[in-house]
Design a protein around this motif. Structure first.
Motif, mmCIF file in Angstrom:
data_model
loop_
_atom_site.group_PDB
_atom_site.id
_atom_site.type_symbol
_atom_site.label_atom_id
_atom_site.label_comp_id
_atom_site.label_asym_id
_atom_site.label_seq_id
_atom_site.Cartn_x
_atom_site.Cartn_y
_atom_site.Cartn_z
ATOM 1 N N LEU A 147 -14.209 -12.501 -11.737
ATOM 2 C CA LEU A 147 -13.535 -11.994 -12.930
ATOM 3 C C LEU A 147 -13.071 -10.548 -12.781
ATOM 4 C CD1 LEU A 147 -15.647 -13.556 -15.815
ATOM 5 C CD2 LEU A 147 -13.418 -14.270 -14.948
ATOM 6 N N LEU A 148 -13.735 -9.763 -11.945
ATOM 7 C CA LEU A 148 -13.327 -8.376 -11.740
ATOM 8 C C LEU A 148 -12.299 -8.222 -10.626
ATOM 9 C CD1 LEU A 148 -16.790 -6.631 -12.108
ATOM 10 C CD2 LEU A 148 -14.858 -6.447 -13.675
ATOM 11 N N LEU A 149 -12.362 -9.096 -9.636
ATOM 12 C CA LEU A 149 -11.434 -8.978 -8.513
ATOM 13 C C LEU A 149 -9.993 -9.304 -8.927
ATOM 14 C CD1 LEU A 149 -11.514 -8.168 -5.553
ATOM 15 C CD2 LEU A 149 -11.512 -10.592 -4.991
ATOM 16 N N ILE A 150 -9.829 -10.202 -9.855
ATOM 17 C CA ILE A 150 -8.476 -10.575 -10.289
ATOM 18 C C ILE A 150 -7.737 -9.379 -10.902
ATOM 19 C CG2 ILE A 150 -7.174 -12.030 -11.897
ATOM 20 C CD1 ILE A 150 -9.364 -14.199 -11.328
ATOM 21 N N PRO A 151 -8.313 -8.692 -11.903
ATOM 22 C CA PRO A 151 -7.587 -7.510 -12.415
ATOM 23 C C PRO A 151 -7.543 -6.372 -11.396
ATOM 24 C CG PRO A 151 -9.647 -7.794 -13.600
ATOM 25 C CD PRO A 151 -9.481 -8.987 -12.728
ATOM 26 N N PHE A 152 -8.560 -6.247 -10.532
ATOM 27 C CA PHE A 152 -8.538 -5.230 -9.484
ATOM 28 C C PHE A 152 -7.313 -5.426 -8.597
ATOM 29 C CE2 PHE A 152 -9.657 -3.924 -5.142
ATOM 30 C CZ PHE A 152 -9.952 -2.590 -5.350
ATOM 31 N N LEU A 153 -7.080 -6.657 -8.156
ATOM 32 C CA LEU A 153 -5.910 -6.955 -7.328
ATOM 33 C C LEU A 153 -4.604 -6.679 -8.074
ATOM 34 C CD1 LEU A 153 -7.002 -10.220 -5.524
ATOM 35 C CD2 LEU A 153 -6.430 -8.042 -4.462
ATOM 36 N N TYR A 154 -4.578 -7.040 -9.336
ATOM 37 C CA TYR A 154 -3.373 -6.785 -10.130
ATOM 38 C C TYR A 154 -3.061 -5.292 -10.168
ATOM 39 C CZ TYR A 154 -0.306 -6.159 -14.089
ATOM 40 O OH TYR A 154 0.733 -5.779 -14.887
ATOM 41 N N PHE A 155 -4.076 -4.470 -10.437
ATOM 42 C CA PHE A 155 -3.852 -3.030 -10.540
ATOM 43 C C PHE A 155 -3.541 -2.388 -9.193
ATOM 44 C CE2 PHE A 155 -6.607 -3.372 -14.468
ATOM 45 C CZ PHE A 155 -5.536 -3.274 -15.335
ATOM 46 N N VAL A 156 -4.081 -2.934 -8.111
ATOM 47 C CA VAL A 156 -3.773 -2.401 -6.783
ATOM 48 C C VAL A 156 -2.337 -2.743 -6.406
ATOM 49 C CG1 VAL A 156 -4.286 -2.660 -4.316
ATOM 50 C CG2 VAL A 156 -6.141 -2.339 -5.932
ATOM 51 N N ILE A 157 -1.912 -3.952 -6.708
ATOM 52 C CA ILE A 157 -0.571 -4.391 -6.333
ATOM 53 C C ILE A 157 0.494 -3.822 -7.276
ATOM 54 C CG2 ILE A 157 0.913 -6.427 -6.102
ATOM 55 C CD1 ILE A 157 -1.640 -7.931 -5.148
ATOM 56 N N ASN A 158 0.159 -3.711 -8.556
ATOM 57 C CA ASN A 158 1.110 -3.217 -9.561
ATOM 58 C C ASN A 158 0.581 -1.946 -10.233
ATOM 59 O OD1 ASN A 158 2.815 -5.570 -9.317
ATOM 60 N ND2 ASN A 158 1.234 -6.656 -10.439
ATOM 61 N N PHE A 184 -8.128 0.542 -14.648
ATOM 62 C CA PHE A 184 -8.358 0.258 -13.234
ATOM 63 C C PHE A 184 -9.587 1.010 -12.722
ATOM 64 C CE2 PHE A 184 -7.233 1.500 -8.753
ATOM 65 C CZ PHE A 184 -7.645 0.316 -8.191
ATOM 66 N N PHE A 185 -9.725 2.266 -13.125
ATOM 67 C CA PHE A 185 -10.878 3.073 -12.737
ATOM 68 C C PHE A 185 -12.190 2.391 -13.140
ATOM 69 C CE2 PHE A 185 -14.002 6.252 -14.176
ATOM 70 C CZ PHE A 185 -14.269 6.881 -12.976
ATOM 71 N N ASN A 186 -12.239 1.860 -14.340
ATOM 72 C CA ASN A 186 -13.476 1.231 -14.821
ATOM 73 C C ASN A 186 -13.732 -0.127 -14.173
ATOM 74 O OD1 ASN A 186 -14.639 3.145 -16.709
ATOM 75 N ND2 ASN A 186 -12.700 2.909 -17.776
ATOM 76 N N ILE A 187 -12.698 -0.907 -13.939
ATOM 77 C CA ILE A 187 -12.881 -2.188 -13.251
ATOM 78 C C ILE A 187 -13.367 -1.945 -11.832
ATOM 79 C CG2 ILE A 187 -11.617 -4.151 -12.285
ATOM 80 C CD1 ILE A 187 -10.019 -4.168 -14.921
ATOM 81 N N GLU A 215 -3.679 0.246 2.006
ATOM 82 C CA GLU A 215 -3.509 -1.043 2.661
ATOM 83 C C GLU A 215 -4.296 -2.047 1.815
ATOM 84 O OE1 GLU A 215 -4.332 -1.024 6.893
ATOM 85 O OE2 GLU A 215 -4.119 1.163 6.847
ATOM 86 N N VAL A 216 -3.587 -2.929 1.152
ATOM 87 C CA VAL A 216 -4.200 -3.802 0.150
ATOM 88 C C VAL A 216 -5.290 -4.688 0.751
ATOM 89 C CG1 VAL A 216 -3.770 -5.630 -1.539
ATOM 90 C CG2 VAL A 216 -2.144 -3.750 -1.300
ATOM 91 N N ALA A 217 -5.012 -5.345 1.854
ATOM 92 C CA ALA A 217 -6.006 -6.254 2.453
ATOM 93 C C ALA A 217 -7.258 -5.486 2.889
ATOM 94 C CB ALA A 217 -5.400 -6.996 3.641
ATOM 95 N N LYS A 218 -7.058 -4.335 3.495
ATOM 96 C CA LYS A 218 -8.191 -3.516 3.946
ATOM 97 C C LYS A 218 -9.001 -3.015 2.748
ATOM 98 C CE LYS A 218 -8.989 0.313 7.140
ATOM 99 N NZ LYS A 218 -8.320 1.346 7.956
ATOM 100 N N LEU A 219 -8.310 -2.603 1.695
ATOM 101 C CA LEU A 219 -8.985 -2.128 0.488
ATOM 102 C C LEU A 219 -9.799 -3.237 -0.166
ATOM 103 C CD1 LEU A 219 -9.446 0.096 -1.621
ATOM 104 C CD2 LEU A 219 -7.362 -0.699 -2.751
ATOM 105 N N VAL A 220 -9.224 -4.422 -0.273
ATOM 106 C CA VAL A 220 -9.939 -5.550 -0.875
ATOM 107 C C VAL A 220 -11.144 -5.931 -0.015
ATOM 108 C CG1 VAL A 220 -9.764 -8.004 -1.469
ATOM 109 C CG2 VAL A 220 -7.959 -6.426 -2.143
ATOM 110 N N PHE A 221 -10.986 -5.922 1.300
ATOM 111 C CA PHE A 221 -12.099 -6.247 2.188
ATOM 112 C C PHE A 221 -13.244 -5.259 2.016
ATOM 113 C CE2 PHE A 221 -14.341 -5.401 6.172
ATOM 114 C CZ PHE A 221 -14.954 -6.632 6.357
#
Length: 142
Positions: free
Chosen positions: A95-106, A115-118, A49-55
């Protein structure tokens, strides 16, 4: 505040970081904890769940940041360093959340290692590991 008291408080905050790490399975929603423990390069991305994971990733980053800032403050007792650290942590989060979201969504298998390292920078107190010796060196040469 006496030095001994400051160091004891810093040690207690270090224990808070250990507790966050030790109870991560119970405190935070993160399907990637078990995913990255296995042979993830050959597995499909887990359901999430993307929103829950980001939270929960943001919450963990915040808790690690607050404990790390407390440790830095109690060790160095310098408010300018703490203000600088807050700025660094805020910039790092963005700066880290932007690629984190990209990798979670795509999710793509070829991006799992990046993704593991970010994700690692977001959920572990790596900022403290970097800032502690840097500030110590700075204090020595001041």
């Amino acid at each position: 505040m006496p030095k001994l008291t400051r160091y004891i408080l810093a040690l207690l905050l270090l224990l808070v970081l250990v507790v966050i790490r030790g109870f991560e399975d119970y405190l935070f929603y993160d399907p990637y904890l078990t995913f990255f423990e296995n042979d993830y390069l050959y597995m499909d991305n887990p359901r999430r769940e993307v929103a829950k994971l980001v939270f929960f990733t943001s919450l963990r980053f915040l808790l690690n940041t607050l404990a790390s800032l407390g440790i830095l403050y109690f060790i160095f007792n310098d408010k300018v360093m703490i203000k600088f650290s807050v700025l660094l942590y805020a910039i790092a989060y963005i700066l880290l959340l932007i690629p984190f979201l990209y990798f979670v969504i795509n999710p793509r298998q070829e991006d799992y290692y990046l993704f593991f390292n970010i994700r690692r920078f977001l959920i572990q107190p790596i900022g403290l590991i970097l800032l502690l010796p840097a500030f110590y060196y700075y204090k020595l040469n001041r």
